[in-house]
Enzyme design. Structure first.
Site, PDB file in Angstrom:
ATOM      1  N   ASN A  95       0.822  -1.196   0.000  1.00  0.00           N
ATOM      2  CA  ASN A  95       0.000   0.000   0.000  1.00  0.00           C
ATOM      3  C   ASN A  95       0.860   1.252   0.000  1.00  0.00           C
ATOM      4  O   ASN A  95       1.737   1.398   0.831  1.00  0.00           O
ATOM      5  CB  ASN A  95      -0.896  -0.031   1.242  1.00  0.00           C
ATOM      6  CG  ASN A  95      -1.868   1.108   1.272  1.00  0.00           C
ATOM      7  OD1 ASN A  95      -1.963   1.858   0.305  1.00  0.00           O
ATOM      8  ND2 ASN A  95      -2.564   1.268   2.364  1.00  0.00           N
ATOM      9  N   CYS A  96       0.572   2.130  -0.937  1.00  0.00           N
ATOM     10  CA  CYS A  96       1.307   3.389  -0.982  1.00  0.00           C
ATOM     11  C   CYS A  96       0.422   4.564  -0.584  1.00  0.00           C
ATOM     12  O   CYS A  96       0.870   5.692  -0.600  1.00  0.00           O
ATOM     13  CB  CYS A  96       1.861   3.630  -2.370  1.00  0.00           C
ATOM     14  SG  CYS A  96       2.816   2.269  -3.001  1.00  0.00           S
TER      15      CYS A  96
END
Lengths: 138, 426
Positions: free
Chosen positions: B241-242
């Protein structure tokens, strides 16, 4: 499940125009929201959440949402509540995407495509049929 | 299940000819590490940098933060299903390098990734400013899709953390902490008078930049299920997840989940910590309904009296959060939700994109719209080319002198929804 893919993202349009029914909105993310709201008012249900992932409202200019083509006799209260809340959330954030470079726009198009891509196979495989729905509606 | 975590304190990181850990100092042979990273054809170039607490350094754009650990005894290896085989982890002994992290940094699609300042006002908002950080800066090969490159960067960070963790295999820990849980029947028998409490851990799962992996499986393709808290400590959940920097759960957050830590501390004293339910945050509304139905069913099946629910992300996941809360409450089980707020820069707007009267016990990680000014730093690790694009940044947010005016959401971990942050109110 028969659905519309409502989007203002050319990349989504290019990828899905020949695979499903795309309602292309030539406008802003807010215009997409208004199109969806009108469909909900006509008795259609939302199939995906109108806020895109955890991209903040006003951050991305692109928005893609799946809407059920079948029409309920009355307005779906869940969809109505959701779209109204999302429009309010959108209004809370100021628009940050004006003047973005083409490279930045392309990145946002790509992420928007990726988010909606995660839902389309589910929608295509969804065999839910609601009794009493007018399949020829709208 | 019994897991011993052996904490080995890392006080300093230095580059050297031989990789090893001696007297609390981590020596790293950069060439050896980079050679492993470059095995992936998608990565054109990579290098390491060291960032020390108090130093005038800005790390950006941050992709993931990972704590090096190594499985010393018991089945499986670190990051099962991704780096090691999928054997079930969570028992035996694991050595942990405390006081340091591997930070992956570099362009994925250029926005969403956050900032870690090692000094100044920004440092106070992120717990990672207090760690000795070994930063892996990666550059993608041209022509690959962002999906492929995100995977390459994610795996590169995990590989480096595994390599560093391996150096601690034969060391004697500075401190050992034991986490032990009985099975369901025994725990009910042992603590018949204590309230049974579970934890619903929500995982962001919405597509590129929004994914989480459990034993290597993309969690958007799973149903709500149960996992042992000690499996999570052994790297069973990794972040792909960014988004968004302030309230995404990095792999480090999962490894050191403070809700789990506190539930273990209270277990057998004030409550009976029954277990962890993991659930996803998908885009498709039917998925949201199914997953939250399942959270409530499992909570009821486990005969829980209370549930803590932690969210990841903002906006779309607010709906999952409220669905989980409402459906569990309707089973007669009390809930406390942990979230963060987007209440506008003045803090006066409604905080969440969804709400329900049953969500009457809420813990907030802070207001992500609050404006912060981050002064210029002497050294930049990575690039500030993308600062304008990072969530919370805006055109003009990077000033000519190198300072940044932006919202709190730009800082990695600042409003974390597991409560792994330092904001508080008086």
């Amino acid at each position: 499940m028969e659905f519309w893919l409502v989007t203002n993202n050319e990349k989504v349009n290019d990828a899905y125009a020949d695979k499903c029914d795309v309602l292309f909105v030539d406008g802003t993310d807010r215009d997409v929201m208004k199109t969806i709201r009108d469909l909900v008012h006509e008795g259609h249900s939302l199939l995906t959440h109108p806020l895109s992932g955890s991209l903040k409202p006003g951050e991305t200019p692109f928005r893609s949402v799946l809407v059920d083509k079948s029409k309920n006799e009355t307005v779906d209260p869940f969809s109505l509540d959701l779209i109204e809340t999302c429009i309010q959330a959108l209004q809370k954030f100021r628009v940050r995407y004006e003047g973005l470079s083409e490279r930045k726009l392309e990145d946002f198009r790509h992420v928007d495509l990726s988010i909606i891509e995660s839902a389309i196979p589910t929608a295509m495989a969804d065999r839910t049929r609601v009794v009493g729905v007018d399949r020829n509606g709208a | 299940m019994r897991l011993e975590l052996g904490n080995i304190d890392i006080k300093e990181i230095r580059f050297a000819d031989k990789s090893e850990i001696k007297d609390g100092v981590l020596y790293v042979n950069q060439e050896e590490v980079i050679a492993q990273v470059l095995e992936d054809d998608l990565i054109r170039d990579a290098h390491l940098e060291i960032a020390v607490p108090g130093e005038s350094v800005r790390i950006t754009p941050v992709k993931d933060v990972i704590q090096p650990r190594v499985k010393v005894e018991g089945p499986g290896g670190m990051f099962p299903g991704v780096i090691s085989k999928v054997d079930t982890v969570g028992t035996g002994k694991t050595n942990v390098l405390r006081g340091m992290a591997v930070v992956t940094c570099g362009r994925i699609v250029g926005f969403q990734e956050g900032i870690i300042d090692m000094t100044g006002p920004g440092a106070e908002y992120t717990p990672f400013s207090e760690l000795n950080n070994l930063v892996l800066v990666v550059e993608p090969e041209d022509g690959w899709k962002p999906h492929d490159y995100e995977r390459a960067a994610r795996v590169a960070g995990l590989k480096v953390a595994t390599y560093i963790g391996e150096l601690a295999r034969d060391l004697t820990p500075d401190e050992t902490v034991v986490y032990e849980r009985a099975n369901l029947r025994e725990s009910f028998e042992n603590y018949p008078d204590l309230p049974r409490v579970g934890y619903v851990l929500m995982l962001q799962t919405q597509g590129l930049l929004h994914d989480t992996y459990v034993y290597g499986v993309d969690a958007k393709q799973t149903l709500t299920t149960m996992i042992s808290p000690t499996e999570i400590m052994d790297g069973a959940i990794v972040s792909g997840n960014c988004v968004s920097a302030c309230d995404k759960n990095t792999t480090y957050h999962h490894q050191n989940n403070p809700v789990i830590e506190d539930l273990f501390k209270a277990h057998g004293k004030t409550l009976n910590f029954v277990g962890v339910i993991i659930t996803n945050e998908n885009v498709y509304l039917a998925d949201k309904m199914r997953s939250s139905d399942w959270s409530a069913k499992l909570a009821e099946y486990l005969s829980l009296d209370g549930v803590i629910i932690s969210q990841e992300g903002f906006g779309n996941p607010d709906t999952d959060l409220i669905m989980n809360c409402k459906k569990i409450e309707e089973k007669g089980i009390k809930t406390v939700i942990i979230t963060d707020e987007y209440a506008g820069q003045d803090g006066k707007s409604q905080s969440l994109a969804d709400a329900d009267p049953l969500a009457d016990a809420v813990i907030t990680g802070g207001n992500a719209n609050e404006v912060v000014i981050l002064p210029p730093m002497e050294r930049i690790i990575g690039t500030t080319d993308f600062v304008d694009k990072i969530a919370g940044g805006h055109d003009g947010s990077l000033r000519e002198d190198g300072s940044i005016e932006a919202e709190l959401q730009i800082i990695t971990g600042s409003t974390n929804e597991m409560g792994f942050n330092k904001l508080s109110a008086r």
